[in-house]
Write a protein that holds these residues in place. Sequence first.
Motif, PDB file in Angstrom:
ATOM      1  N   LYS A  32       0.837  -1.200   0.000  1.00 37.62           N
ATOM      2  CA  LYS A  32       0.000   0.000   0.000  1.00 37.62           C
ATOM      3  C   LYS A  32       0.877   1.257   0.000  1.00 37.62           C
ATOM      4  CE  LYS A  32      -3.880   2.096   2.464  1.00 37.62           C
ATOM      5  NZ  LYS A  32      -4.773   2.010   3.610  1.00 37.62           N
ATOM      6  N   GLU A  33       1.927   1.233   0.831  1.00 41.35           N
ATOM      7  CA  GLU A  33       2.849   2.386   0.883  1.00 41.35           C
ATOM      8  C   GLU A  33       3.539   2.570  -0.459  1.00 41.35           C
ATOM      9  OE1 GLU A  33       3.391   4.707   3.309  1.00 41.35           O
ATOM     10  OE2 GLU A  33       1.678   3.776   4.308  1.00 41.35           O
ATOM     11  N   ALA A  34       3.931   1.464  -1.104  1.00 41.51           N
ATOM     12  CA  ALA A  34       4.603   1.551  -2.400  1.00 41.51           C
ATOM     13  C   ALA A  34       3.655   2.134  -3.443  1.00 41.51           C
ATOM     14  CB  ALA A  34       5.091   0.174  -2.835  1.00 41.51           C
ATOM     15  N   ARG A  35       2.404   1.691  -3.436  1.00 39.13           N
ATOM     16  CA  ARG A  35       1.409   2.233  -4.376  1.00 39.13           C
ATOM     17  C   ARG A  35       1.173   3.717  -4.112  1.00 39.13           C
ATOM     18  NH1 ARG A  35      -1.321  -2.615  -3.325  1.00 39.13           N
ATOM     19  NH2 ARG A  35      -2.823  -1.549  -2.002  1.00 39.13           N
ATOM     20  N   LYS A  36       1.149   4.081  -2.828  1.00 35.84           N
ATOM     21  CA  LYS A  36       0.926   5.483  -2.466  1.00 35.84           C
ATOM     22  C   LYS A  36       2.058   6.342  -3.037  1.00 35.84           C
ATOM     23  CE  LYS A  36       0.195   8.446   1.570  1.00 35.84           C
ATOM     24  NZ  LYS A  36       0.248   8.529   3.016  1.00 35.84           N
ATOM     25  N   GLY A  37       3.288   5.848  -2.918  1.00 33.35           N
ATOM     26  CA  GLY A  37       4.439   6.563  -3.469  1.00 33.35           C
ATOM     27  C   GLY A  37       4.352   6.695  -4.974  1.00 33.35           C
ATOM     28  N   GLN A  74       1.562   6.752  -6.755  1.00 33.09           N
ATOM     29  CA  GLN A  74       0.494   7.706  -7.055  1.00 33.09           C
ATOM     30  C   GLN A  74       0.998   9.137  -6.903  1.00 33.09           C
ATOM     31  OE1 GLN A  74      -2.471   6.426  -4.284  1.00 33.09           O
ATOM     32  NE2 GLN A  74      -3.422   4.986  -5.699  1.00 33.09           N
ATOM     33  N   GLU A  75       1.738   9.379  -5.811  1.00 31.69           N
ATOM     34  CA  GLU A  75       2.259  10.725  -5.591  1.00 31.69           C
ATOM     35  C   GLU A  75       3.205  11.119  -6.707  1.00 31.69           C
ATOM     36  OE1 GLU A  75       3.918  10.583  -1.681  1.00 31.69           O
ATOM     37  OE2 GLU A  75       1.971  10.605  -0.717  1.00 31.69           O
ATOM     38  N   SER A  76       4.059  10.178  -7.134  1.00 28.54           N
ATOM     39  CA  SER A  76       5.003  10.524  -8.192  1.00 28.54           C
ATOM     40  C   SER A  76       4.264  10.756  -9.511  1.00 28.54           C
ATOM     41  CB  SER A  76       6.073   9.437  -8.344  1.00 28.54           C
ATOM     42  OG  SER A  76       5.479   8.223  -8.724  1.00 28.54           O
ATOM     43  N   TRP A  77       3.173  10.011  -9.754  1.00 33.48           N
ATOM     44  CA  TRP A  77       2.364  10.220 -10.948  1.00 33.48           C
ATOM     45  C   TRP A  77       1.739  11.613 -10.921  1.00 33.48           C
ATOM     46  CZ3 TRP A  77      -2.868  11.092 -11.717  1.00 33.48           C
ATOM     47  CH2 TRP A  77      -3.312  10.985 -13.039  1.00 33.48           C
ATOM     48  N   LEU A  78       1.187  11.975  -9.752  1.00 33.84           N
ATOM     49  CA  LEU A  78       0.584  13.310  -9.618  1.00 33.84           C
ATOM     50  C   LEU A  78       1.640  14.406  -9.785  1.00 33.84           C
ATOM     51  CD1 LEU A  78      -1.911  12.764  -6.666  1.00 33.84           C
ATOM     52  CD2 LEU A  78      -2.486  13.245  -9.042  1.00 33.84           C
ATOM     53  N   LYS A  79       2.806  14.172  -9.231  1.00 36.65           N
ATOM     54  CA  LYS A  79       3.886  15.156  -9.347  1.00 36.65           C
ATOM     55  C   LYS A  79       4.292  15.321 -10.804  1.00 36.65           C
ATOM     56  CE  LYS A  79       8.465  16.269  -7.482  1.00 36.65           C
ATOM     57  NZ  LYS A  79       8.941  16.838  -8.721  1.00 36.65           N
ATOM     58  N   ARG A  80       4.392  14.177 -11.519  1.00 36.56           N
ATOM     59  CA  ARG A  80       4.748  14.264 -12.949  1.00 36.56           C
ATOM     60  C   ARG A  80       3.679  15.024 -13.725  1.00 36.56           C
ATOM     61  NH1 ARG A  80       6.086   8.553 -12.525  1.00 36.56           N
ATOM     62  NH2 ARG A  80       4.143   8.166 -13.644  1.00 36.56           N
ATOM     63  N   LEU A  81       2.400  14.788 -13.378  1.00 36.24           N
ATOM     64  CA  LEU A  81       1.313  15.471 -14.063  1.00 36.24           C
ATOM     65  C   LEU A  81       1.376  16.983 -13.789  1.00 36.24           C
ATOM     66  CD1 LEU A  81      -1.254  15.327 -15.784  1.00 36.24           C
ATOM     67  CD2 LEU A  81      -2.532  14.965 -13.665  1.00 36.24           C
ATOM     68  N   ARG A  82       1.604  17.334 -12.513  1.00 32.55           N
ATOM     69  CA  ARG A  82       1.723  18.745 -12.146  1.00 32.55           C
ATOM     70  C   ARG A  82       2.882  19.405 -12.890  1.00 32.55           C
ATOM     71  NH1 ARG A  82       2.570  18.333  -6.568  1.00 32.55           N
ATOM     72  NH2 ARG A  82       1.082  16.675  -6.277  1.00 32.55           N
TER      73      ARG A  82
END
Length: 124
Positions: free
Chosen positions: A105-110, A112-120
Amino acid sequence: GIAGLPPEKETELIEKLAKRIVDAGFGTMAVLALQSVGPLSFAAAQVGLVAGSPILMTLDMMGMKVYEYAGLFAESSRSKVNTERLITRIEELTKVAEEEQKREKEARKGQQESWLKRLRDFLA
């Protein structure tokens, strides 16, 4: 016969059964069921009602092939000990499984955050 399993066979069956229970997602439920019927199964084994013992009925309801594990509870002197060993092993394997799920779950959370950061970053 079933009675008098060698200790290494008991250990092997307990490990196999505990893994099947935890892999099926029944760890906590199985521990509760085994704790509640444990004293009854010991009494049933003493009277020779092994085939109808609550532990075997519980396992049967969970879809286990109970005849394979009947030897663990066939002797009254071993039934209580093996029930406790099974409960302990299920608890250990459940804890390991929960820790693995938490790490995933923690790995998936990381991710997701990196995906959002890339999108931003892309949109900026």
